[in-house]
Write a protein that holds these residues in place. Structure first.
Motif, mmCIF file in Angstrom:
data_model
loop_
_atom_site.group_PDB
_atom_site.id
_atom_site.type_symbol
_atom_site.label_atom_id
_atom_site.label_comp_id
_atom_site.label_asym_id
_atom_site.label_seq_id
_atom_site.Cartn_x
_atom_site.Cartn_y
_atom_site.Cartn_z
ATOM 1 N N GLY A 227 35.346 20.607 28.009
ATOM 2 C CA GLY A 227 34.423 21.459 27.280
ATOM 3 C C GLY A 227 35.135 22.324 26.260
ATOM 4 O O GLY A 227 35.993 21.864 25.512
ATOM 5 N N ALA A 228 34.801 23.608 26.234
ATOM 6 C CA ALA A 228 35.381 24.529 25.254
ATOM 7 C C ALA A 228 36.777 25.010 25.642
ATOM 8 O O ALA A 228 37.478 25.594 24.811
ATOM 9 C CB ALA A 228 34.449 25.736 25.080
ATOM 10 N N PHE A 229 37.200 24.765 26.882
ATOM 11 C CA PHE A 229 38.440 25.368 27.377
ATOM 12 C C PHE A 229 39.683 25.009 26.560
ATOM 13 O O PHE A 229 40.423 25.914 26.132
ATOM 14 C CB PHE A 229 38.653 24.998 28.849
ATOM 15 N N PRO A 230 39.972 23.714 26.317
ATOM 16 C CA PRO A 230 41.223 23.401 25.609
ATOM 17 C C PRO A 230 41.290 24.023 24.214
ATOM 18 O O PRO A 230 42.381 24.342 23.722
ATOM 19 C CB PRO A 230 41.217 21.874 25.530
ATOM 20 N N PHE A 231 40.141 24.212 23.609
ATOM 21 C CA PHE A 231 40.096 24.695 22.232
ATOM 22 C C PHE A 231 40.044 26.219 22.160
ATOM 23 O O PHE A 231 40.102 26.786 21.065
ATOM 24 C CB PHE A 231 38.901 24.060 21.514
ATOM 25 N N THR A 232 39.944 26.874 23.325
ATOM 26 C CA THR A 232 39.971 28.341 23.365
ATOM 27 C C THR A 232 41.070 28.864 24.292
ATOM 28 O O THR A 232 41.078 30.046 24.622
ATOM 29 C CB THR A 232 38.602 28.905 23.813
ATOM 30 N N ILE A 233 42.011 28.003 24.681
ATOM 31 C CA ILE A 233 43.067 28.444 25.588
ATOM 32 C C ILE A 233 43.882 29.585 24.976
ATOM 33 O O ILE A 233 44.320 30.491 25.690
ATOM 34 C CB ILE A 233 43.987 27.262 26.006
ATOM 35 N N GLY A 234 44.073 29.575 23.664
ATOM 36 C CA GLY A 234 44.790 30.675 23.022
ATOM 37 C C GLY A 234 44.061 31.993 23.199
ATOM 38 O O GLY A 234 44.677 33.032 23.495
ATOM 39 N N ARG A 235 42.760 31.989 23.016
ATOM 40 C CA ARG A 235 41.947 33.191 23.207
ATOM 41 C C ARG A 235 41.976 33.631 24.665
ATOM 42 O O ARG A 235 42.061 34.834 24.971
ATOM 43 C CB ARG A 235 40.516 32.921 22.743
ATOM 44 N N GLU A 237 44.313 33.014 26.939
ATOM 45 C CA GLU A 237 45.633 33.568 27.249
ATOM 46 C C GLU A 237 45.806 34.958 26.633
ATOM 47 O O GLU A 237 46.350 35.874 27.264
ATOM 48 C CB GLU A 237 46.725 32.633 26.742
ATOM 49 N N HIS A 238 45.348 35.129 25.402
ATOM 50 C CA HIS A 238 45.461 36.427 24.741
ATOM 51 C C HIS A 238 44.666 37.492 25.504
ATOM 52 O O HIS A 238 45.141 38.624 25.703
ATOM 53 C CB HIS A 238 44.968 36.328 23.297
ATOM 54 N N GLY A 239 43.473 37.130 25.945
ATOM 55 C CA GLY A 239 42.685 38.063 26.737
ATOM 56 C C GLY A 239 43.387 38.464 28.014
ATOM 57 O O GLY A 239 43.369 39.641 28.413
ATOM 58 N N ASP A 250 42.443 38.922 40.123
ATOM 59 C CA ASP A 250 42.561 38.065 41.304
ATOM 60 C C ASP A 250 43.764 37.130 41.258
ATOM 61 O O ASP A 250 44.087 36.500 42.265
ATOM 62 C CB ASP A 250 41.294 37.223 41.478
ATOM 63 N N ASN A 251 44.396 37.013 40.088
ATOM 64 C CA ASN A 251 45.543 36.118 39.939
ATOM 65 C C ASN A 251 46.443 36.684 38.836
ATOM 66 O O ASN A 251 46.005 36.772 37.687
ATOM 67 C CB ASN A 251 45.075 34.710 39.577
ATOM 68 N N PRO A 252 47.682 37.054 39.160
ATOM 69 C CA PRO A 252 48.536 37.703 38.165
ATOM 70 C C PRO A 252 49.223 36.752 37.200
ATOM 71 O O PRO A 252 49.966 37.201 36.323
ATOM 72 C CB PRO A 252 49.578 38.419 39.042
ATOM 73 N N HIS A 253 48.985 35.447 37.332
ATOM 74 C CA HIS A 253 49.733 34.468 36.558
ATOM 75 C C HIS A 253 48.995 34.052 35.286
ATOM 76 O O HIS A 253 47.760 33.942 35.262
ATOM 77 C CB HIS A 253 50.044 33.238 37.407
ATOM 78 N N ASN A 254 49.768 33.783 34.234
ATOM 79 C CA ASN A 254 49.225 33.389 32.935
ATOM 80 C C ASN A 254 48.369 32.126 33.077
ATOM 81 O O ASN A 254 48.809 31.136 33.674
ATOM 82 C CB ASN A 254 50.382 33.139 31.963
ATOM 83 N N PRO A 255 47.153 32.121 32.544
ATOM 84 C CA PRO A 255 46.283 30.932 32.685
ATOM 85 C C PRO A 255 46.878 29.669 32.089
ATOM 86 O O PRO A 255 46.590 28.561 32.556
ATOM 87 C CB PRO A 255 44.999 31.342 31.970
ATOM 88 N N ARG A 256 47.734 29.806 31.089
ATOM 89 C CA ARG A 256 48.322 28.616 30.487
ATOM 90 C C ARG A 256 49.244 27.885 31.470
ATOM 91 O O ARG A 256 49.509 26.687 31.316
ATOM 92 C CB ARG A 256 49.080 28.970 29.210
#
Length: 362
Positions: A227-235, A237-239, A250-256
């Protein structure tokens, strides 16, 4: 070889569910005529489907015509029925899963099964997941992008993910239950933009909620190229970086960090989008998916992958079959025999139809 992870099937017939359970809201199949049938809900038309949605022999003919070796079958998402009484959804899941198992058993070289679960009742869902894997021989299940008011990070759902990891049961996540009214009531918007948003929400929920952190061996694939996830991963991660008070609760690790752990199917309908998807998610994490037999699907499964001049033969093989085998944990040798058999039969037919050369004439 082509293995299509994303396609949908229904039984040709099933019991009258309103009569069986005592209340409405269920999908029924009516008016089988001239290769078509009507999906009805409480007397209103939901969708008209063709016989390739229920007849495995029609499917096989169409698979042969487009070079698809294997389909991993899953139900039509409207059948999830998470809204219903749990014991009734479990009963319907068994009807759907048993019919799918019958087809897989009859055509083991052409079909695999992805079961469906009563996700609104996690204990029953775990029970049916185990049955799908241990008794029916399915390598995975299909679930919705959310379960009523629960996103996929809901604590109530975690026993299901733990069981899937324990039993090496792959999970295919399909968007469903989008907003249909108001601003979304025109232009097919729920399917065109609602579904990509649903999928991105499901992916973010599993990542931010720590599901993939707690279950590193869990194999999850998301429909429609994520869906939209791969094309908004930068946003995304920035958030996470600028508002950890909102995103990292709930999770301290970078989503990327989880991108290499997640699979998506290939259904993006655009060469540049597919190139970006493979670059972003990884060459080993994108799997052929067509959404057969529905209009929004890829009508010639794998054609987009095959059209990519930038992809070498090894990468195309991964996308068309290799990654699916890895995701599902299935040995591809039995399907290779099927492919070889088809090639041999076609060669024999070609030889029979070919006129003799002049040199061979007396």
């Amino acid at each position: 070889m082509k293995i299509d992870l994303h396609n949908h099937i229904l039984p040709e017939r099933w019991p009258d569910l309103k009569e069986r359970y005592g209340y409405g809201g269920w999908i029924q199949l009516h008016d089988h005529c001239n290769g078509k049938a009507n999906m009805m809900r409480d007397g209103k038309l939901f969708r008209v489907i063709d016989e390739n949605c229920w007849d495995p022999e029609v499917r096989i003919r169409e698979m042969d015509a487009t070079g698809v070796t294997v389909q991993a079958l899953s139900t039509v998402p409207v059948m999830f029925s998470y809204w219903a009484k749990p014991e009734d959804t479990l009963d319907l899941c068994k009807i759907l899963n048993n019919d799918m198992a019958r087809i897989v058993h009859k055509y083991p070289q052409r079909f695999l099964g992805l079961g469906t679960l009563p996700m609104q009742a996690p204990e029953l869902a775990v029970q049916e997941l185990k049955r799908c894997v241990k008794e029916l021989g399915f390598p995975g299940v299909q679930i919705g992008s959310h379960v009523n008011q629960w996103n996929l990070d809901a604590p109530e759902l975690q026993p299901i993910f733990a069981a899937a990891e324990e039993y090496n049961c792959a999970i295919f996540v399909h968007p469903w239950d989008m907003e249909l009214g108001g601003r979304m009531s025109k232009y097919w918007l729920p399917w065109l933009v609602g579904m990509p948003g649903e999928t991105a929400t499901a992916m973010c929920s599993m990542i931010f909620g720590g599901v993939l952190e707690r279950h590193p061996k869990l194999k999850v694939c998301f429909a429609h190229g994520g869906g939209a996830f791969p094309f908004t991963i930068g946003r995304i991660e920035h958030g996470f970086n600028v508002r950890p008070d909102l995103c990292a609760v709930d999770n301290p690790h970078n989503p990327r960090n989880y991108v290499g752990q997640i699979y998506t199917d290939s259904l993006v309908h655009d060469q540049r989008a597919l190139k970006y998807l493979v670059e972003t998610m990884g060459e080993d994490r994108v799997i052929l998916g067509s959404d057969y037999p529905f209009p929004l699907g890829e009508h010639h499964p794998g054609k987009l992958i095959e059209s990519m001049n930038e992809f070498d033969l090894n990468l195309k093989h991964k996308l068309l079959a290799g990654n699916a085998l890895e995701f599902l944990g299935v040995d591809g040798s039995r399907f290779e025999r099927q492919t070889a058999s088809k090639s041999s039969s076609q060669e024999e037919m070609d030889t029979e139809e070919r006129p003799p050369s002049k040199k061979s004439r007396p």
